[in-house]
Motif scaffolding. Structure first.
Motif, PDB file in Angstrom:
ATOM      1  N   UNK A  88       0.844  -1.203   0.000  1.00  0.00           N
ATOM      2  CA  UNK A  88       0.000   0.000   0.000  1.00  0.00           C
ATOM      3  C   UNK A  88       0.876   1.248   0.000  1.00  0.00           C
ATOM      4  N   UNK A  89       0.900   1.927  -1.128  1.00  0.00           N
ATOM      5  CA  UNK A  89       1.670   3.167  -1.233  1.00  0.00           C
ATOM      6  C   UNK A  89       0.809   4.337  -0.755  1.00  0.00           C
ATOM      7  N   UNK A  90       1.455   5.453  -0.458  1.00  0.00           N
ATOM      8  CA  UNK A  90       0.712   6.658  -0.059  1.00  0.00           C
ATOM      9  C   UNK A  90      -0.193   7.118  -1.193  1.00  0.00           C
ATOM     10  N   UNK A  91       0.267   6.968  -2.439  1.00  0.00           N
ATOM     11  CA  UNK A  91      -0.540   7.350  -3.589  1.00  0.00           C
ATOM     12  C   UNK A  91      -1.795   6.521  -3.710  1.00  0.00           C
ATOM     13  N   UNK A  92      -1.666   5.212  -3.506  1.00  0.00           N
ATOM     14  CA  UNK A  92      -2.826   4.316  -3.605  1.00  0.00           C
ATOM     15  C   UNK A  92      -3.812   4.600  -2.471  1.00  0.00           C
ATOM     16  N   UNK A  93      -3.299   4.851  -1.277  1.00  0.00           N
ATOM     17  CA  UNK A  93      -4.163   5.176  -0.149  1.00  0.00           C
ATOM     18  C   UNK A  93      -4.925   6.475  -0.425  1.00  0.00           C
ATOM     19  N   UNK A 116     -20.852   5.401   5.751  1.00  0.00           N
ATOM     20  CA  UNK A 116     -20.289   4.843   4.525  1.00  0.00           C
ATOM     21  C   UNK A 116     -18.935   4.207   4.758  1.00  0.00           C
ATOM     22  N   UNK A 117     -18.122   4.187   3.717  1.00  0.00           N
ATOM     23  CA  UNK A 117     -16.810   3.559   3.770  1.00  0.00           C
ATOM     24  C   UNK A 117     -15.720   4.612   3.873  1.00  0.00           C
ATOM     25  N   UNK A 118     -14.642   4.243   4.563  1.00  0.00           N
ATOM     26  CA  UNK A 118     -13.466   5.106   4.618  1.00  0.00           C
ATOM     27  C   UNK A 118     -12.223   4.219   4.642  1.00  0.00           C
ATOM     28  N   UNK A 119     -11.113   4.815   4.247  1.00  0.00           N
ATOM     29  CA  UNK A 119      -9.857   4.072   4.157  1.00  0.00           C
ATOM     30  C   UNK A 119      -8.750   4.869   4.825  1.00  0.00           C
ATOM     31  N   UNK A 120      -7.862   4.166   5.514  1.00  0.00           N
ATOM     32  CA  UNK A 120      -6.723   4.806   6.166  1.00  0.00           C
ATOM     33  C   UNK A 120      -5.580   3.800   6.268  1.00  0.00           C
ATOM     34  N   UNK A 172      -0.541  -1.501   6.844  1.00  0.00           N
ATOM     35  CA  UNK A 172      -1.265  -1.766   5.606  1.00  0.00           C
ATOM     36  C   UNK A 172      -2.514  -0.910   5.502  1.00  0.00           C
ATOM     37  N   UNK A 173      -3.544  -1.473   4.918  1.00  0.00           N
ATOM     38  CA  UNK A 173      -4.800  -0.767   4.689  1.00  0.00           C
ATOM     39  C   UNK A 173      -5.789  -1.064   5.809  1.00  0.00           C
ATOM     40  N   UNK A 174      -6.506  -0.036   6.228  1.00  0.00           N
ATOM     41  CA  UNK A 174      -7.634  -0.196   7.140  1.00  0.00           C
ATOM     42  C   UNK A 174      -8.874   0.303   6.400  1.00  0.00           C
ATOM     43  N   UNK A 175      -9.819  -0.598   6.175  1.00  0.00           N
ATOM     44  CA  UNK A 175     -11.085  -0.240   5.550  1.00  0.00           C
ATOM     45  C   UNK A 175     -12.144  -0.231   6.642  1.00  0.00           C
ATOM     46  N   UNK A 176     -12.894   0.862   6.735  1.00  0.00           N
ATOM     47  CA  UNK A 176     -13.899   1.006   7.792  1.00  0.00           C
ATOM     48  C   UNK A 176     -15.267   1.246   7.177  1.00  0.00           C
ATOM     49  N   UNK A 177     -16.266   0.554   7.733  1.00  0.00           N
ATOM     50  CA  UNK A 177     -17.656   0.711   7.336  1.00  0.00           C
ATOM     51  C   UNK A 177     -18.399   1.282   8.541  1.00  0.00           C
ATOM     52  N   UNK A 178     -19.063   2.416   8.356  1.00  0.00           N
ATOM     53  CA  UNK A 178     -19.741   3.107   9.461  1.00  0.00           C
ATOM     54  C   UNK A 178     -21.223   3.233   9.136  1.00  0.00           C
TER      55      UNK A 178
END
Length: 79
Positions: free
Chosen positions: A16-21, A57-61, A67-73
């Motif tokens: 996971x690159x900063x650009x992809x995030x 909704x969804x958020x990414x951090x 790595x990636x953290x995908x959150x559903x709220x």
């Protein structure tokens, strides 16, 4: 509680690159179908926002593991 259910999934992915995030974060911020990672993620995000409001909704951090953290709220109490 704060009236929300939040579900997070994270990994320790080294790819996971900063650009992809930034792309993933922008895709849900703008909610443009063409920019979302596949139509499945877009449809989930869009439908949650329609039903529960723009603060859901969804958020990414970046995860604590690097790595990636995908959150559903989702709102669980009437607002």
């Amino acid at each position: 509680g704060d009236g929300y259910l939040s579900i997070s999934v994270e990994d320790n992915g080294e790819e996971l690159t900063e650009g992809r995030l930034a792309e993933l974060q922008d895709s849900v911020s703008s909610a443009k179908e063409a920019s979302m990672e596949g139509t499945g993620l877009f449809n989930i995000h869009k439908r949650i926002r329609i039903k529960y409001g723009d603060d859901c909704g969804m958020s990414f951090s970046r995860s604590k593991l690097g790595g990636l953290c995908a959150r559903l709220k989702i709102r669980i109490e009437a607002g």
